[in-house]
Scaffold this active site. Structure first.
Site, PDB file in Angstrom:
ATOM      1  N   GLU A 167      -5.465  15.247  34.088  1.00  0.00           N
ATOM      2  CA  GLU A 167      -4.880  15.446  35.419  1.00  0.00           C
ATOM      3  C   GLU A 167      -5.511  16.695  35.993  1.00  0.00           C
ATOM      4  OE1 GLU A 167      -0.917  16.818  37.766  1.00  0.00           O
ATOM      5  OE2 GLU A 167      -0.608  15.906  35.800  1.00  0.00           O
ATOM      6  N   CYS A 226      -0.492  20.879  41.773  1.00  0.00           N
ATOM      7  CA  CYS A 226      -1.583  19.923  41.952  1.00  0.00           C
ATOM      8  C   CYS A 226      -1.232  18.888  43.009  1.00  0.00           C
ATOM      9  CB  CYS A 226      -1.903  19.240  40.627  1.00  0.00           C
ATOM     10  SG  CYS A 226      -0.491  18.441  39.844  1.00  0.00           S
TER      11      CYS A 226
END
Length: 483
Positions: free
Chosen positions: A241, A275
């Site tokens: 990720e 994020c």
């Protein structure tokens, strides 16, 4: 202001973690040597052999007890988070709410996800597939949500019968110690969960070990590339990720007040250091000016200050260098014609040369500016006027990243039609910056590969094993072993 410093002592190399709140040392840990790493790997591999034979119901109970133990230290963990990474204390404990939601969901639903896969009857044969654990799973967690991101992999990995080694960020080392404490309190068998404090070089060393079967990494694109390079030729499974530059589109029929409140929170929560934070907004030209006016009003209500002050709603960034990166993006955008709507004078704690940075709202932005095309990871909200759904779709897709995207409209038919055209891992309508544990968490493009959470998340932490049994005369097929 450095985030950490390494010094030598008789026991080895120690690393200090420096608080962005006031520059004080908040933790000192001893870094693992190659010998420590090898010992940990041997211990993990040996423990996993018996752990995978532990009935699933017992593995579930260990995980429940560990989460209960972790939550029992909520106040201490919240304070440590505020000191380590600058998050306002009023927000810090909310991370454990997400940890509990995700962990308990995965514990509850693992039986179905890990169940034997039966196939249609075929005369003369018995056929089925089981899910086998991979072995040792290395989890490399980031500093911005050290518990939330780590739990996405730790709990399902353990439930699936793997052992886990956690490598925390140097900014938030205490998170690994708290996980270890929780699993120790749950009396998890020794070696099934461990943590190591690792340098970049040591991390690459352990990633390249054949005693690691899967690596889960959350961090930067550059960091993900380093993990891939270290794992090359070893055929590890990788879950990556990486970065994000997540867009939101506010349609002409949106509830403006709801959109403003949701988007501003999605952009500024955790000082924008997420994020999946909203990093660029496209607004229909018919409501653009009203939307901007309301955004500016709300942003000006934020209180930038010391994170342990209960009145603070916006804390410092993780480091001065991180704040300087955001400052440079703002300056570059203004030099190219962007209009800044927030006066830094209204946020007296914002000071150059420090991690404290005032929030900013920018208009007259375009995709020639870094703030619209690169990951900012800070409290900045750039807003661009658009004239059609198609223009908004094209701009949302004009990115190297693809983690999440959000649309604001009451028309679900319209939302779905747009969502089907947007290149993203998760598509939201009328919300943002949230992980539902029932849905797979994934990204495309440079936002990474692989997926976590949901029933699908167990697929990346197991391998299928097929049984193809041919019946011959005078033989019987014994019942399959229960999970």
């Amino acid at each position: 202001m450095k985030h950490s410093a390494q010094t030598d002592n008789r026991q080895g190399v120690t690393q200090d973690t420096i608080s962005p709140a006031d520059g004080s040392v908040v933790a000192t840990v001893v870094m693992a040597t190659h010998e420590d790493i090898q010992h940990s790997l041997d211990k993990s591999n040996n423990a996993q052999k018996s752990w995978k034979q532990t009935p699933l119901a017992q593995r579930q109970e260990y995980c429940r007890r560990a989460i209960d133990a972790l939550l029992s230290h909520r106040d201490m963990i919240a304070s440590e988070l505020s000191w380590m990474m600058g998050r306002p204390i009023r927000h810090s404990s909310s991370e454990l709410k997400g940890v509990e939601e995700r962990a308990r969901y995965m514990i509850k639903h693992c039986e179905q996800a890990l169940a034997t896969i039966e196939l249609p009857e075929k005369t003369g044969f018995t056929r089925y597939m089981v899910r086998e654990p991979l072995g040792t799973v290395l989890v490399i967690s980031p500093w911005n949500y050290p518990y939330l991101t780590a739990v996405n992999a730790i709990i399902p990995a353990l439930l699936a019968g793997n052992s886990v080694i956690l490598k925390p960020s140097s900014h938030t080392p205490l998170s690994a110690q708290r996980f270890q404490q929780a699993f120790d309190e749950a009396q998890l068998p020794a070696g099934v969960f461990q943590h190591l404090f690792l340098s970049h070089e040591a991390t690459e060393f352990i990633v390249s070990s054949d005693q690691v079967q899967h690596v889960v990494f959350t961090g930067s694109v550059a960091g993900g590339a380093s993990i891939e390079m270290a794992a090359a030729g070893h055929f590890h499974g990788l879950g990556l990720e990486l970065g994000g530059n997540d867009p939101a589109y506010v349609c002409n029929d949106a509830d403006i007040n709801q959109a403003v409140e949701t988007i501003v929170d999605g952009a500024l929560y955790n000082a924008g250091q997420s994020c999946c934070a909203i990093e660029r907004v496209y607004v229909d030209h018919r409501i653009h000016d009203e939307f901007v006016e309301k955004v500016v009003q709300l942003v000006n209500q934020y209180q930038l200050g010391f994170p342990l002050d209960k009145n603070t709603t916006l804390g410092p960034l993780i480091s001065t260098s991180a704040a300087d990166h955001v400052r440079k993006q703002i300056v570059e955008a203004k030099q190219k014609g962007a209009q800044a709507h927030i006066s830094e004078a209204c946020f007296p704690n914002s000071k150059p040369g420090s991690p404290y940075l005032a929030p900013q709202v920018l208009t007259d932005v375009n995709h020639q500016m870094q703030v619209m095309t690169e990951e900012t990871f800070g409290p900045v909200l750039p807003i661009q006027k658009v004239f059609s759904d198609q223009e908004a779709i094209d701009l949302m897709n004009d990115s190297e990243y693809g983690l999440t995207a959000s649309i604001f409209t009451p028309d679900m038919t319209r939302a779905i039609k747009i969502g089907e055209q947007v290149e993203t891992g998760t598509f939201f309508a009328n919300r943002c910056d949230y992980l539902d544990p029932a849905l797979a968490w994934t990204g495309i493009k440079q936002s990474g590969k692989g997926y976590a959470l949901s029933s699908l998340g167990f697929e990346t932490l197991t391998r299928p094993k097929s049984f193809h049994l041919k019946h011959i005369s005078n033989t019987t097929i014994p019942p399959k072993a229960a999970d």
